[in-house]
Scaffold this motif. Structure first.
Motif, short mmCIF file in Angstrom:
data_model
loop_
_atom_site.label_atom_id
_atom_site.label_comp_id
_atom_site.label_asym_id
_atom_site.label_seq_id
_atom_site.Cartn_x
_atom_site.Cartn_y
_atom_site.Cartn_z
N LEU A 1 100.34 12.70 13.78
CA LEU A 1 99.68 11.96 14.87
C LEU A 1 98.30 12.52 15.15
CD1 LEU A 1 102.67 11.74 17.39
CD2 LEU A 1 101.82 9.93 15.90
N ARG A 2 97.96 13.63 14.46
CA ARG A 2 96.75 14.38 14.83
C ARG A 2 95.50 13.51 14.93
NH1 ARG A 2 94.30 18.37 10.58
NH2 ARG A 2 93.38 16.39 9.94
N ASP A 3 95.21 12.76 13.87
CA ASP A 3 93.92 12.07 13.87
C ASP A 3 93.92 10.82 14.74
OD1 ASP A 3 92.97 14.04 12.24
OD2 ASP A 3 93.55 13.00 10.41
N GLY A 4 95.11 10.43 15.22
CA GLY A 4 95.17 9.28 16.11
C GLY A 4 94.99 9.67 17.58
N LEU A 5 94.92 10.97 17.85
CA LEU A 5 94.92 11.42 19.26
C LEU A 5 93.55 11.87 19.75
CD1 LEU A 5 98.29 13.40 19.56
CD2 LEU A 5 97.74 11.12 20.41
N THR A 6 92.50 11.46 19.04
CA THR A 6 91.15 11.88 19.46
C THR A 6 90.85 11.40 20.90
OG1 THR A 6 90.53 11.65 17.18
CG2 THR A 6 88.73 11.78 18.75
N LEU A 7 90.27 12.28 21.68
CA LEU A 7 89.91 11.93 23.07
C LEU A 7 88.54 11.27 23.06
CD1 LEU A 7 91.02 12.42 26.02
CD2 LEU A 7 89.52 14.39 26.08
N LEU A 8 88.52 9.93 23.15
CA LEU A 8 87.24 9.22 23.15
C LEU A 8 86.81 9.01 24.60
CD1 LEU A 8 87.90 6.49 20.41
CD2 LEU A 8 86.58 8.58 20.16
N SER A 9 85.68 9.59 24.98
CA SER A 9 85.31 9.55 26.40
C SER A 9 85.03 8.12 26.87
CB SER A 9 84.15 10.48 26.69
OG SER A 9 83.16 10.30 25.74
N CYS A 10 84.55 7.26 25.97
CA CYS A 10 84.27 5.88 26.41
C CYS A 10 85.58 5.16 26.80
CB CYS A 10 83.52 5.10 25.33
SG CYS A 10 84.38 4.97 23.77
N ASP A 11 86.69 5.50 26.10
CA ASP A 11 87.99 4.91 26.45
C ASP A 11 88.46 5.43 27.81
OD1 ASP A 11 87.80 4.04 23.84
OD2 ASP A 11 89.75 4.78 23.20
N VAL A 12 88.28 6.76 27.99
CA VAL A 12 88.74 7.38 29.24
C VAL A 12 87.98 6.77 30.42
CG1 VAL A 12 88.91 9.55 30.51
CG2 VAL A 12 89.34 9.52 28.05
N GLU A 13 86.67 6.56 30.24
CA GLU A 13 85.87 5.98 31.32
C GLU A 13 86.35 4.56 31.63
OE1 GLU A 13 82.10 8.66 29.99
OE2 GLU A 13 81.99 6.51 29.61
N ALA A 14 86.72 3.82 30.58
CA ALA A 14 87.24 2.46 30.81
C ALA A 14 88.54 2.52 31.61
CB ALA A 14 87.46 1.75 29.48
N PHE A 15 89.40 3.50 31.28
CA PHE A 15 90.68 3.59 31.99
C PHE A 15 90.53 4.10 33.42
CE2 PHE A 15 92.86 2.53 28.13
CZ PHE A 15 93.94 1.83 28.64
N ALA A 16 89.40 4.76 33.70
CA ALA A 16 89.18 5.18 35.09
C ALA A 16 89.03 3.94 35.99
CB ALA A 16 87.94 6.06 35.18
N ARG A 17 88.69 2.80 35.41
CA ARG A 17 88.58 1.56 36.19
C ARG A 17 89.58 0.50 35.68
NH1 ARG A 17 85.13 0.07 39.79
NH2 ARG A 17 87.01 -1.06 40.29
N SER B 1 88.31 -3.64 31.22
CA SER B 1 87.60 -2.73 32.13
C SER B 1 86.47 -2.04 31.37
CB SER B 1 88.55 -1.72 32.76
OG SER B 1 89.22 -0.99 31.77
N PHE B 2 86.58 -1.98 30.03
CA PHE B 2 85.51 -1.35 29.23
C PHE B 2 84.18 -2.06 29.50
CE2 PHE B 2 82.79 -0.38 25.73
CZ PHE B 2 83.13 0.90 25.34
N ALA C 1 92.46 -3.21 28.32
CA ALA C 1 91.38 -2.40 28.90
C ALA C 1 90.13 -2.39 28.03
CB ALA C 1 91.87 -0.97 29.12
N LEU C 2 90.32 -2.32 26.72
CA LEU C 2 89.14 -2.13 25.85
C LEU C 2 88.51 -3.44 25.40
CD1 LEU C 2 90.26 0.90 23.64
CD2 LEU C 2 89.22 0.90 25.90
N GLY C 3 89.31 -4.52 25.32
CA GLY C 3 88.71 -5.75 24.79
C GLY C 3 89.17 -7.03 25.47
N GLY C 4 90.00 -6.92 26.51
CA GLY C 4 90.54 -8.13 27.14
C GLY C 4 91.55 -8.82 26.22
N GLY C 5 92.10 -8.07 25.25
CA GLY C 5 93.05 -8.64 24.29
C GLY C 5 94.48 -8.56 24.77
N SER C 6 95.41 -8.90 23.85
CA SER C 6 96.81 -8.98 24.25
C SER C 6 97.72 -9.01 23.02
CB SER C 6 97.00 -10.27 25.04
OG SER C 6 98.34 -10.58 25.18
N ALA C 7 98.86 -8.30 23.09
CA ALA C 7 99.91 -8.52 22.10
C ALA C 7 100.50 -9.90 22.42
CB ALA C 7 100.97 -7.44 22.21
#
Ligand SMILES: C[S@@+](CC[C@H](N)C(=O)[O-])C[C@H]1O[C@@H](n2cnc3c(N)ncnc32)[C@H](O)[C@@H]1O
Length: 337
Positions: free
Chosen positions: A98-114, A125-126, A297-303
């Motif tokens: 799972l290592r390379d899938g767990l990168t902390l992307l600050s732009c994602d975190v900022e989106a999740f703050a809202r 929210s992004f 959050a990142l694209g207004g998408g949906s499963a």
């Protein structure tokens, strides 16, 4: 303490762990530092780990203790840590790494703050936070974009294993991977099926990273690389058009546009293959449920459900033929109608 109090305290810890962002952020940073790789051959002192990774020894000790308290790493002697079974998943060479899938992307975190914005509006929210869409933002931030591409590559290893087992790719002579990132999935497919020819299609700045990956897999001669936008045009005439984790990151109006473009490039006997999480109702603990929210959050998408996808296909002149379950995400097959 009474049994009731102990169980209540357990619940308090469980819910507060779920509610915080400190443990997930710690896990991601420790994973990024590749601490688990450095522990592969046995326990090590924190000072040694800090020196190997450029971390501050005292801060790293505090981080590892938080993770050890949750069953990831174990402090065997004071300030000396080893891997637990779960920590093995953070090693880069683990088959389910799972290592390379767990990168902390600050732009994602900022989106999740809202994220409250998404829950109120069902929109990204992004865009609300950053004032532009995810891919425009990424195209102006090459370092984050390269880190994002690496996270996708990490997940791809598992998806390759799952889709080899579930789907007969040997029927295909050629395949275009639309939005195929830096080509990791296509490289895996082409190295397994030696007569298959491929085309990698993604945004121009993203495919720049592909030659190295295709070359490493020894498939360069059988793979074309094309930069462009799937809202405009994609290469014509392939047996199959794969879109892995593409449609679910967009709202319906954008999905309609992508499907129209790809349908226009397909022959009457081509097939379209989606690999992505689908809507999972009920209480089952499916990773797709979490990624559904990530896409919101990142694209207004949906499963989407099978019926929802079938209706979108229908509008684009396609018929949903079947949904093939895999150990990861299902493969949805559609053909021109
Ligand atoms: C979630 S990633 C999936 C990447 C890859 N298919 C995978 O599963 O690893 C979405 C991909 O869509 C690409 N993308 C976004 N907008 C695009 C556009 N307009 N045209 C082509 N590709 C696009 C991104 O660059 C990114 O590589």
């Amino acid at each position: 303490m009474t049994a009731m109090e102990t169980s209540l305290l357990d619940d308090v810890h469980y819910v507060s762990d779920l509610g915080d962002f400190i443990v997930p952020a710690t896990l991601r940073v420790v994973s990024d530092l590749r601490i688990a790789d450095h522990l592969r051959d046995g326990p090590r002192k924190v000072t040694e780990l800090a020196e190997l990774t450029g971390a501050h020894p005292r801060a790293l000790l505090r981080a590892l203790r938080v993770l050890a308290a949750r069953g990831i790493f174990r402090e065997t002697d004071p300030e000396n840590f080893e891997l637990t079974r779960r920590a093995q998943l953070l090693r880069g060479d683990h088959p389910f790494s799972l290592r390379d899938g767990l990168t902390l992307l600050s732009c994602d975190v900022e989106a999740f703050a809202r994220f409250d914005h998404s829950v109120r509006t069902n929109e990204a929210s992004f865009d609300h936070v950053h004032g532009e869409g995810y891919w425009e933002w990424m195209s102006r931030h090459p370092d984050e974009s390269a880190r994002f591409d690496a996270t996708q590559q990490g997940a791809t290893r598992l998806e390759l294993r799952a889709s080899f087992a579930a789907y007969d790719w040997s029927e295909l002579g050629s395949i275009a991977d639309i939005g195929g990132g830096n080509g990791a999935f296509l490289a895996g497919l082409l190295s397994r099926y030696r007569s298959l020819k491929g085309c990698l299609f993604d945004l121009p700045h993203v495919v720049e990273g592909a030659p190295r990956i295709l070359d490493k897999a020894g498939v360069t001669e059988r793979c074309e690389i094309r930069g462009g936008s799937f809202f405009e045009a994609v290469p014509a005439g392939y047996d199959a058009y794969l879109m892995k984790r593409i449609l679910y990151s967009w709202p319906d109006d954008k999905v309609r546009a992508v499907l129209r473009t790809v349908r226009a490039a397909m022959r009457e006997d081509s097939r379209m293959l989606l690999i992505e999480p689908m809507e999972t109702p009920g209480n089952a603990r499916e990773p797709g449920k979490v990624y559904d929210l990530l896409m919101l959050a990142l694209g207004g998408g949906s499963a989407r459900s099978e019926d929802h996808l079938a209706a979108l296909f229908d509008e684009a002149g396609l018929r949903l033929e079947r949904v093939v379950p895999t150990l990861m995400y299902p493969i949805v097959e559609a053909r021109p109608r």
